[in-house]
Design an enzyme around this catalytic site. Structure first.
Site, short mmCIF file in Angstrom:
data_model
loop_
_atom_site.label_atom_id
_atom_site.label_comp_id
_atom_site.label_asym_id
_atom_site.label_seq_id
_atom_site.Cartn_x
_atom_site.Cartn_y
_atom_site.Cartn_z
CG ASP A 144 24.92 91.61 119.62
OD1 ASP A 144 24.60 90.51 120.09
OD2 ASP A 144 26.05 92.11 119.75
CE LYS A 167 27.25 89.16 120.89
NZ LYS A 167 27.99 90.38 121.27
CB CYS A 209 29.15 92.01 118.13
SG CYS A 209 29.22 92.98 119.67
#
Length: 245
Positions: free
Chosen positions: A41, A150, A183
Site C-alpha cells: 500500500d 486488495k 495491513c
C-alpha cells in the site's frame, strides 16, 4: 550470527543455494526462488501529504526514508530474481467493495469515517482511478513486477495473492510498506496461517499512529508470527555472490 538458522519454506533440493538472512529472533535460511518482496500500500493515501491518512489526522511526515529504503530493497530483489509484488488498497468509486453498514469495514475504516465526517471528500479517498489510490511516484512498478489490488487490510482477502504465490512456488514473504500495524501485520498473520514464512524489513515500514504502534506490531510479529530484519541485511543476503551490496 551464532544462532542456528531456521529453514524457511520447503527448501527444495533444486540446486539453488539457500541464503541466510540475519533476522530476529533467529536467522532464516531462504532461497530466492521461493521468496517474494511484498510492497504494501505505498499509495498517496498512506505516504503523501493530502492523502487519506494525513486527512484523517495521522502523521505521514516521516514516510520519506521508508520510500527510499523500499526502493533499495526492490532493486536488490529484482537483481536477485526475486518477484516484487505491490499491493494497492482501495475500492470502486461507488464504494460497493467497501461494504455497507452491514460490514465492520464500513464502521472501522478511517477512510470511510473521514468521508462521512467531511462529505466534500466523498469519492476521493481510496477510490480506484484517483490520486489517493495511486502508488507514489517514487515507487512505480517496473517491468516484471506484479500489482495485486486488495479491498481489505489483509492482502489475502478476496484477492489473487495466494494464487500468484502458489503458482510461482513462493513460500517466503518479505514485507515492506504502510501500515506496519494494520495491513502489513494483517497480511503477514494471514500468511502465517496459510503456512507462509513472513519477514518484515523494519526500516522499510511505517505505522499508522504513534511510534508505540510500530513497536507493538514488530513485537507481535517477532514473538508470534514471523521474523524481523532490515533492508541492509536483505540486500547483503541476496546480493550476487561475491558482490556485496
Amino acid at each position: 550470527m551464532n544462532a542456528s538458522a531456521t529453514v524457511a519454506g520447503v527448501d527444495l533440493p533444486d540446486g539453488q543455494p539457500a541464503r541466510v538472512l540475519h533476522a530476529r529472533p533467529e536467522p532464516l535460511r531462504m532461497k530466492p526462488g521461493e521468496t517474494a518482496l511484498v510492497v504494501v500500500d505505498m499509495q498517496n493515501a498512506y505516504a503523501s501529504l493530502g492523502g487519506y491518512l494525513d486527512l484523517a489526522g495521522f502523521d505521514v511526515s516521516s514516510t520519506g526514508p521508508v520510500i527510499v529504503n523500499i526502493n533499495k530493497a526492490c532493486a536488490a530483489a529484482r537483481a536477485a530474481g526475486i518477484p516484487v509484488i505491490f499491493f494497492q488498497n482501495g475500492w470502486d468509486p461507488a464504494y460497493v467493495e467497501a461494504g455497507g453498514p452491514g460490514s465492520p469495514n464500513w464502521h472501522k475504516s478511517n477512510a470511510l469515517k473521514t468521508m462521512r465526517k467531511r462529505p466534500e471528500l466523498e469519492g476521493q479517498l481510496l477510490a480506484k482511478g484517483g490520486w489517493d489510490y495511486q502508488l507514489v511516484d517514487e515507487l512505480k512498478p517496473q517491468p516484471g513486477d506484479i500489482v495485486v489490488p486488495k479491498i481489505r487490510y489483509s492482502g489475502f482477502f478476496n484477492s489473487s495473492f495466494d494464487s500468484v504465490l502458489r503458482s510461482r512456488g513462493i513460500r517466503n514473504l518479505v514485507f515492506t510498506g504502510i501500515a506496519t500495524n494494520v495491513c502489513v501485520e494483517s497480511t503477514l498473520r494471514d500468511g502465517f496461517h496459510l503456512e507462509y514464512f513472513g519477514v518484515v524489513l523494519a526500516d522499510a515500514t511505517h505505522q499508522a499512529g504513534p511510534d508505540f504502534a510500530q513497536q507493538a506490531a514488530l513485537f507481535n510479529i517477532e514473538t508470534f508470527f514471523g521474523w524481523i530484519s532490515s533492508v541492509d541485511d536483505f540486500c547483503t543476503t541476496f546480493s550476487p555472490v561475491g558482490q556485496p551490496s
